[in-house]
Write a protein that holds these residues in place. Structure first.
Motif, PDB file in Angstrom:
ATOM      1  N   ARG A 266       0.833  -1.210   0.000  1.00 58.84           N
ATOM      2  CA  ARG A 266       0.000   0.000   0.000  1.00 58.84           C
ATOM      3  C   ARG A 266       0.863   1.254   0.000  1.00 58.84           C
ATOM      4  O   ARG A 266       0.584   2.225  -0.681  1.00 58.84           O
ATOM      5  CB  ARG A 266      -0.928   0.007   1.205  1.00 58.84           C
ATOM      6  N   GLU A 267       1.934   1.209   0.801  1.00 56.90           N
ATOM      7  CA  GLU A 267       2.848   2.355   0.853  1.00 56.90           C
ATOM      8  C   GLU A 267       3.606   2.512  -0.461  1.00 56.90           C
ATOM      9  O   GLU A 267       3.788   3.631  -0.955  1.00 56.90           O
ATOM     10  CB  GLU A 267       3.815   2.178   2.028  1.00 56.90           C
ATOM     11  N   ALA A 268       4.036   1.386  -1.023  1.00 55.44           N
ATOM     12  CA  ALA A 268       4.763   1.427  -2.298  1.00 55.44           C
ATOM     13  C   ALA A 268       3.876   2.006  -3.396  1.00 55.44           C
ATOM     14  O   ALA A 268       4.306   2.861  -4.189  1.00 55.44           O
ATOM     15  CB  ALA A 268       5.222   0.025  -2.678  1.00 55.44           C
ATOM     16  N   ASP A 269       2.632   1.559  -3.428  1.00 50.89           N
ATOM     17  CA  ASP A 269       1.681   2.043  -4.427  1.00 50.89           C
ATOM     18  C   ASP A 269       1.426   3.546  -4.233  1.00 50.89           C
ATOM     19  O   ASP A 269       1.421   4.311  -5.210  1.00 50.89           O
ATOM     20  CB  ASP A 269       0.387   1.230  -4.288  1.00 50.89           C
ATOM     21  N   ALA A 270       1.248   3.965  -2.977  1.00 51.31           N
ATOM     22  CA  ALA A 270       1.003   5.392  -2.695  1.00 51.31           C
ATOM     23  C   ALA A 270       2.221   6.227  -3.069  1.00 51.31           C
ATOM     24  O   ALA A 270       2.083   7.326  -3.627  1.00 51.31           O
ATOM     25  CB  ALA A 270       0.656   5.578  -1.213  1.00 51.31           C
ATOM     26  N   PHE A 271       3.410   5.700  -2.794  1.00 50.04           N
ATOM     27  CA  PHE A 271       4.620   6.445  -3.165  1.00 50.04           C
ATOM     28  C   PHE A 271       4.672   6.647  -4.676  1.00 50.04           C
ATOM     29  O   PHE A 271       4.929   7.746  -5.164  1.00 50.04           O
ATOM     30  CB  PHE A 271       5.900   5.718  -2.720  1.00 50.04           C
ATOM     31  N   ALA A 275       4.706  10.134  -6.786  1.00 46.14           N
ATOM     32  CA  ALA A 275       5.816  10.483  -7.681  1.00 46.14           C
ATOM     33  C   ALA A 275       5.357  10.609  -9.136  1.00 46.14           C
ATOM     34  O   ALA A 275       6.176  10.820 -10.030  1.00 46.14           O
ATOM     35  CB  ALA A 275       6.919   9.435  -7.558  1.00 46.14           C
ATOM     36  N   GLY A 276       4.051  10.485  -9.384  1.00 48.57           N
ATOM     37  CA  GLY A 276       3.533  10.577 -10.751  1.00 48.57           C
ATOM     38  C   GLY A 276       3.848   9.340 -11.574  1.00 48.57           C
ATOM     39  O   GLY A 276       3.917   9.400 -12.800  1.00 48.57           O
ATOM     40  N   ARG A 277       4.045   8.239 -10.890  1.00 45.91           N
ATOM     41  CA  ARG A 277       4.429   6.998 -11.562  1.00 45.91           C
ATOM     42  C   ARG A 277       3.478   5.884 -11.120  1.00 45.91           C
ATOM     43  O   ARG A 277       2.457   6.141 -10.508  1.00 45.91           O
ATOM     44  CB  ARG A 277       5.864   6.625 -11.166  1.00 45.91           C
ATOM     45  N   ARG A 278       3.852   4.661 -11.393  1.00 46.45           N
ATOM     46  CA  ARG A 278       3.063   3.505 -10.923  1.00 46.45           C
ATOM     47  C   ARG A 278       4.009   2.345 -10.669  1.00 46.45           C
ATOM     48  O   ARG A 278       5.171   2.377 -11.095  1.00 46.45           O
ATOM     49  CB  ARG A 278       2.019   3.124 -11.977  1.00 46.45           C
ATOM     50  N   LEU A 279       3.510   1.319  -9.970  1.00 46.73           N
ATOM     51  CA  LEU A 279       4.303   0.101  -9.820  1.00 46.73           C
ATOM     52  C   LEU A 279       4.261  -0.663 -11.147  1.00 46.73           C
ATOM     53  O   LEU A 279       3.262  -0.606 -11.866  1.00 46.73           O
ATOM     54  CB  LEU A 279       3.730  -0.778  -8.702  1.00 46.73           C
ATOM     55  N   PRO A 280       5.330  -1.383 -11.475  1.00 49.88           N
ATOM     56  CA  PRO A 280       5.286  -2.227 -12.676  1.00 49.88           C
ATOM     57  C   PRO A 280       4.404  -3.451 -12.430  1.00 49.88           C
ATOM     58  O   PRO A 280       4.237  -3.867 -11.282  1.00 49.88           O
ATOM     59  CB  PRO A 280       6.742  -2.655 -12.848  1.00 49.88           C
ATOM     60  N   THR A 281       3.867  -4.008 -13.500  1.00 48.51           N
ATOM     61  CA  THR A 281       3.252  -5.337 -13.362  1.00 48.51           C
ATOM     62  C   THR A 281       4.399  -6.343 -13.254  1.00 48.51           C
ATOM     63  O   THR A 281       5.534  -6.042 -13.626  1.00 48.51           O
ATOM     64  CB  THR A 281       2.398  -5.706 -14.585  1.00 48.51           C
ATOM     65  N   GLU A 282       4.093  -7.545 -12.788  1.00 50.75           N
ATOM     66  CA  GLU A 282       5.198  -8.516 -12.679  1.00 50.75           C
ATOM     67  C   GLU A 282       5.722  -8.925 -14.054  1.00 50.75           C
ATOM     68  O   GLU A 282       6.899  -9.234 -14.209  1.00 50.75           O
ATOM     69  CB  GLU A 282       4.798  -9.740 -11.854  1.00 50.75           C
TER      70      GLU A 282
END
Ligand code: AVJ
Ligand code: FE
Length: 369
Positions: A266-271, A275-282
């Motif tokens: 949740r924190e990683a996603d919020a960060f 930052a105007g970015r997103r988490l990568p898909t696997e």
């Protein structure tokens, strides 16, 4: 033992055990038995579970022997016994625990001597390519990482040399890696050891994207915490207007250049959003892997739920992966400073609940291009 494959396996089993025992060498029995967190097992449970898993697969299943302690194994079943219950189980402790580890290992080596061909042509899928031995090695190494999670909570713990060295500063280079749209191979190719959840090997179609070369560092995460009021990562403590890291009962200045670690999904996603970015898909993570610097400092959260690949078949038991498939768990990729290098490979999938942060988890950001 003359078979060089078997010699190599015996050597690696011994090496894994040396690493396991070196981790607990500085501890007394009270520390091995203490429950430090409901989220983590007492170390004595992990140790007994390592031995019991070895006994179950390498002695009982492969060697057709009776277990040393009757049905004691039920207390080491990870699904039957959630972590918060493990401190109260009638598990082996102290000298009995150490004897169990050694006695199982002795029988394992006896059986290894007797078993048939471990080549890719072996008829028994457990023996083919040495599968069951590779699984055991990976299992022991993975539990060492879990023990290192707990060891963060042990006051004045000193990790043995070579284990748990913090990752060095991040190397210079381009900010991000661009991956063009197209087909990408995902999963473990046939042959060679992999867990069932890494198969089958298949291709996916990805849109163009960009992924950071390096994981998010402490300095960037501190800015996020300060600007948004988000909770700091586990083991950070406020001192004046800065931060210290307080693990193993020691308080050390927070190194701004090291990857941030111990953040939840949740924190990683919020960060990433901040930052105007997103988490990568696997799949993106795996497709970019060849060009990725600095894999192996922290596990990297992806946006993906832990799901089966097309054509998945549970092997050798559904409780390794299959029972966890669904939208409850998120996938992490890469590996951390606490992961034995032998466990890391581009197709390896780790998973945990989105709120968990006692794992060695960090963040790598991506964006569409
Ligand atoms: C892959 C880390 C999620 O610890 O639950 C250890 C590894 N599986 N024993 C876990 C595992 C069985 C697993 N993770
Ligand atoms: Fe296990």
């Amino acid at each position: 033992m003359r078979d060089p494959t078997k010699d190599a396996i015996a050597g690696r089993l011994a090496e894994a055990r040396r690493r396991t025992l070196s981790l607990i060498e500085p501890l007394d029995e009270a520390q091995l038995n203490r429950v430090y967190s409901p989220l983590l097992s007492p170390l004595a449970w992990d140790l007994g579970h390592i031995a019991n898993f070895e006994e179950l697969w390498l002695v009982q299943t492969i060697g057709d022997r009776e277990p040393l302690h009757g049905d004691l194994g039920r207390f080491y079943d990870a699904i039957e016994n959630p972590r918060r219950t493990r401190g109260k189980l009638p598990i082996l402790r102290d000298a009995e625990l150490r004897a169990y580890l050694a006695d199982v290992r002795e029988r394992t080596l006896e059986v290894l001597d007797e078993v048939g061909d471990l080549g890719e042509e072996a008829e028994d899928p457990l023996l083919r390519g040495g599968f069951v031995y590779e699984m055991l090695l990976a299992h022991e190494h993975q539990h060492c990482e879990t023990m290192l999670q707990l060891l963060q909570m042990v006051d004045d713990y000193e990790a043995p040399t070579g284990v748990g060295a913090a990752a060095g500063p991040l190397p210079d280079g381009p900010e991000a890696i661009s991956v063009p749209a197209g087909e990408h191979a995902i999963g473990a190719p046939p042959g060679g050891f992999a867990y069932d959840n890494e198969r089958r090997h298949h291709t996916v179609e990805l849109s163009a994207f960009e992924i950071d070369r390096l994981p998010v560092d402490n300095a960037a995460y501190a800015r996020f915490v300060e600007e948004t009021g988000a909770a700091p990562p586990m083991y950070w403590e406020r001192v004046g207007d800065g931060w210290v890291r307080a693990a193993m009962g020691r308080r050390e200045p927070l190194d701004p250049d090291l990857p941030v670690i111990h953040v939840s999904w949740r924190e990683a996603d919020a960060f990433a959003r901040w930052a105007g970015r997103r988490l990568p898909t696997e799949q993106e993570w795996e497709a970019a892997h060849d060009g990725l610097d600095r894999v192996g400092a922290v596990w990297e959260w992806t946006s993906s739920d832990f799901l089966s690949y097309p054509g998945f078949e549970a092997f050798p038991y559904p409780e390794y992966s299959e029972v966890f498939f669904g939208d409850e768990y998120r996938v992490l990729r890469g590996g951390s400073w606490a992961t034995d290098p032998s466990v890391m490979r581009p197709s390896f999938r780790n998973w945990d609940l989105p709120q968990r942060r006692q794992i060695f988890s960090g963040i790598r950001c991506a964006r569409d291009t």
